[in-house]
Design an enzyme around this catalytic site. Structure first.
Site, PDB file in Angstrom:
ATOM      1  N   LYS A  92      -0.558 -12.028  12.955  1.00 31.83           N
ATOM      2  CA  LYS A  92      -1.743 -11.354  13.500  1.00 31.83           C
ATOM      3  C   LYS A  92      -2.974 -12.042  12.917  1.00 31.83           C
ATOM      4  O   LYS A  92      -3.346 -11.812  11.758  1.00 31.83           O
ATOM      5  CB  LYS A  92      -1.773  -9.873  13.110  1.00 31.83           C
ATOM      6  CG  LYS A  92      -0.453  -9.096  13.330  1.00 31.83           C
ATOM      7  CD  LYS A  92       0.229  -8.878  12.027  1.00 31.83           C
ATOM      8  CE  LYS A  92       1.382  -7.896  12.032  1.00 31.83           C
ATOM      9  NZ  LYS A  92       2.105  -7.588  13.185  1.00 31.83           N
TER      10      LYS A  92
ATOM     11  N   HIS B 163       0.683   1.104   8.470  1.00 33.58           N
ATOM     12  CA  HIS B 163       1.197  -0.216   8.840  1.00 33.58           C
ATOM     13  C   HIS B 163       0.662  -1.310   7.918  1.00 33.58           C
ATOM     14  O   HIS B 163       0.908  -2.493   8.136  1.00 33.58           O
ATOM     15  CB  HIS B 163       0.790  -0.490  10.303  1.00 33.58           C
ATOM     16  CG  HIS B 163       1.509  -1.612  10.950  1.00 33.58           C
ATOM     17  ND1 HIS B 163       0.861  -2.734  11.444  1.00 33.58           N
ATOM     18  CD2 HIS B 163       2.823  -1.818  11.210  1.00 33.58           C
ATOM     19  CE1 HIS B 163       1.734  -3.555  11.981  1.00 33.58           C
ATOM     20  NE2 HIS B 163       2.931  -3.040  11.856  1.00 33.58           N
TER      21      HIS B 163
ATOM     22  N   ASP C 200      -2.878  -6.541 -11.342  1.00 31.96           N
ATOM     23  CA  ASP C 200      -3.863  -6.545 -12.428  1.00 31.96           C
ATOM     24  C   ASP C 200      -5.308  -6.544 -11.934  1.00 31.96           C
ATOM     25  O   ASP C 200      -6.229  -6.881 -12.692  1.00 31.96           O
ATOM     26  CB  ASP C 200      -3.646  -7.748 -13.355  1.00 31.96           C
ATOM     27  CG  ASP C 200      -2.360  -7.611 -14.182  1.00 31.96           C
ATOM     28  OD1 ASP C 200      -1.836  -6.492 -14.262  1.00 31.96           O
ATOM     29  OD2 ASP C 200      -1.896  -8.631 -14.730  1.00 31.96           O
TER      30      ASP C 200
ATOM     31  N   LYS D 278      -0.007  -3.873   4.755  1.00 34.66           N
ATOM     32  CA  LYS D 278       0.824  -4.653   3.835  1.00 34.66           C
ATOM     33  C   LYS D 278      -0.103  -5.201   2.752  1.00 34.66           C
ATOM     34  O   LYS D 278      -0.715  -6.254   2.919  1.00 34.66           O
ATOM     35  CB  LYS D 278       1.524  -5.809   4.552  1.00 34.66           C
ATOM     36  CG  LYS D 278       2.610  -5.361   5.539  1.00 34.66           C
ATOM     37  CD  LYS D 278       2.094  -5.247   6.927  1.00 34.66           C
ATOM     38  CE  LYS D 278       3.227  -4.934   7.898  1.00 34.66           C
ATOM     39  NZ  LYS D 278       2.728  -4.651   9.249  1.00 34.66           N
TER      40      LYS D 278
ATOM     41  N   ASP E  79     -15.205 -19.827  16.578  1.00 38.82           N
ATOM     42  CA  ASP E  79     -16.376 -20.711  16.449  1.00 38.82           C
ATOM     43  C   ASP E  79     -16.484 -21.439  15.105  1.00 38.82           C
ATOM     44  O   ASP E  79     -17.594 -21.739  14.644  1.00 38.82           O
ATOM     45  CB  ASP E  79     -17.664 -19.905  16.690  1.00 38.82           C
ATOM     46  CG  ASP E  79     -17.822 -19.473  18.141  1.00 38.82           C
ATOM     47  OD1 ASP E  79     -17.057 -19.969  18.994  1.00 38.82           O
ATOM     48  OD2 ASP E  79     -18.696 -18.632  18.412  1.00 38.82           O
TER      49      ASP E  79
ATOM     50  N   HIS F 166       5.401 -12.999  14.509  1.00 41.26           N
ATOM     51  CA  HIS F 166       4.892 -11.682  14.120  1.00 41.26           C
ATOM     52  C   HIS F 166       3.487 -11.775  13.524  1.00 41.26           C
ATOM     53  O   HIS F 166       2.958 -10.816  12.972  1.00 41.26           O
ATOM     54  CB  HIS F 166       5.875 -11.072  13.093  1.00 41.26           C
ATOM     55  CG  HIS F 166       5.666  -9.617  12.826  1.00 41.26           C
ATOM     56  ND1 HIS F 166       5.184  -9.138  11.618  1.00 41.26           N
ATOM     57  CD2 HIS F 166       5.895  -8.524  13.596  1.00 41.26           C
ATOM     58  CE1 HIS F 166       5.124  -7.820  11.663  1.00 41.26           C
ATOM     59  NE2 HIS F 166       5.537  -7.412  12.838  1.00 41.26           N
TER      60      HIS F 166
END
Length: 466
Positions: A385, A206, A213, A208, A390, A383
């Site tokens: 995440k 999952h 370089d 991404k 703090d 979507h």
């Protein structure tokens, strides 16, 4: 009949020998007792414990880690924040997620900005491009990115692409063959082919990630698909993705090269893939790239979330598209809220999967009862995440707050230990909060009928499979 009975008994023994939590073991034994045929099929596809399997030898993993470790040792004046030393050691001890200082980060909260930046970096590549994605659709955007990669491959740039076989089930094979014919090395992650990998259909990559370089890295929640640019009401999906320059790129590179060894069995550890980072000296931004998977001994990112929640003193703000928390995370959320920490959870008003939406409601109401403020994002499907705590710590990546991400998927998040970065991520959350409504104000969710609550409780039983 005898063979069938032996198969069921053998499956029960396998469940017992896994030594999981008693509740999980009993659940599988009950399914196998009352629905033996269906139970065997479900266990074959979704129940097998992979944490005891070694898909990569320790020797190969050490070799893939050696270069990033050398770059870590070469850092000068590395100072770890006292209040986060325990969390940093947790990640470093479990998966060699090493902290790197002096990072510069761009935060992208819409697809237009992210994909323009990605294409810009691809266009400037001189040596290599490493792309690891869950979904790369064969739509207009997918072809645009593919064309950019093909152009660089024809210029002599090394281009390697990993896509998830299940995530890209609907993508025609001709899309990948076109890239291969242009000189791009392309691999599907753990292809589902009967019978060899069929039992691994539940364990998906999952992540991404993208590295250009060895100097610029991307990590976050966005797949390569038009839905991030044009969605409902032409507003697209809301998501968060990061571009990083600095030492943390070494961590992203290592994550990709471990995945590459997984799919290609080629050890890549040359210094040329770990060049001296772009000068960002003096900004004091410390970052760790943390990966987790079903084949590591421990659920690293889940343990990190639990640690953050239990150590929080003032607040924890979290965004996730799907909320099906494991018991440790649910316990930590409720404990933090009951201890007086300002815990805020943001989820979409409506998800892209109604079944998941129904299953999550009972969990949501449990957190509300403990004092968690739950916000429903209304503008579009969120979507994103992310987590911020703090004004000193934040994280963003591919990890949802659900069973699948914490236990079944190969995931990657970057954790920042830096006040300025935490405050920037906090601004992202608060801006999204302006587009949200507090759950307490949504009467049709707060006051549901008995039948609705019963249905949600039944669907909740399937949470580990969703």
């Amino acid at each position: 009949m005898l063979i069938y009975g032996l198969l069921v008994v053998a499956t029960m023994i396998a469940v017992l020998m896994d030594n999981r939590q008693p509740a999980k073991t009993m659940a599988w034994l009950l399914v196998l007792t009352f629905l033996p045929l269906l139970g065997v099929v479900l266990y074959f596809f979704f129940g097998q414990n992979t944490r005891k399997e070694r898909f990569i030898s320790q020797q190969s993993l050490d070799q893939l880690t050696k270069r990033s470790m050398l770059e870590f040792v070469e850092q000068k004046n590395l100072v770890l924040p006292e209040n986060h030393k325990t969390l940093i050691r947790l990640f470093a001890n479990q998966s060699w997620a090493l902290p790197f200082k002096d990072n510069e980060t761009d935060i992208f909260t819409n697809g237009y900005d992210f994909f323009l930046a990605l294409l810009q970096e691809i266009g400037s590549a001189q040596h290599h491009i490493h792309l690891d994605t869950y979904i790369m659709e064969d739509d207009a955007l997918g072809y645009l990115v593919a064309d950019a990669l093909i152009d660089k491959a024809q210029q002599g740039v090394e281009v390697r692409v990993i896509y998830d076989d299940v995530g890209c089930w609907s993508v025609k094979n001709a899309f990948w063959e076109r890239m291969r014919e242009a000189g791009i090395e392309v691999h599907g992650f753990m292809p589902v082919k009967f019978p060899v990998f069929t039992s691994k259909v539940n364990y998906r990559n999952h992540r991404k990630l993208c590295v250009v370089d060895g100097r610029v890295g991307f990590v976050g929640g966005m797949n390569i698909a038009m839905r991030y640019i044009k969605g409902r009401n032409n507003r697209g999906w809301r998501d968060t993705h990061l571009r990083i320059r600095g030492g943390a790129v070494y961590g992203i590179q290592r994550a990709f090269l471990v995945d590459w060894y997984f799919v290609d069995r080629t050890l890549i550890s040359s210094r040329k893939y770990y060049p001296v980072p772009v000068s960002t000296e003096g900004n004091n931004c410390l970052a760790q790239v943390v990966t987790s998977s079903p084949v590591t001994p421990w659920p690293d990112i889940m343990q990190g979330y639990v640690r953050i929640l239990l150590a929080a003193r003032k607040y924890v703000y979290m965004e996730t598209p799907y909320f099906l928390p494991t018991e440790p995370v649910l316990f930590a959320l409720r404990t933090a809220a009951l201890a007086g920490v300002d815990v805020r959870l943001m989820i979409p008003r409506h998800t892209d999967a109604r079944f998941v939406e129904w299953a999550s409601r009972s969990y949501v109401m449990e957190t509300v009862e403990a004092g968690v403020k739950v916000y429903l994002y209304e503008r579009c499907f969120n979507h994103s995440k992310l987590l911020v705590c703090d004004d000193s710590l934040c994280t963003c990546g591919s990890t949802n707050i659900d069973f699948r991400s914490f236990e079944n998927n190969f995931e990657a998040n970057v954790f920042f230990y830096d006040e300025a970065m935490a405050c920037r991520m906090k601004e992202v959350f608060l801006k999204d909060q302006e587009e949200s409504v507090l759950l307490d104000d949504v009467t049709n969710l707060s006051h549901r009928s008995f039948v609705q609550r019963l249905w949600e409780s039944l669907v909740r039983l399937l949470s580990p499979l969703l």
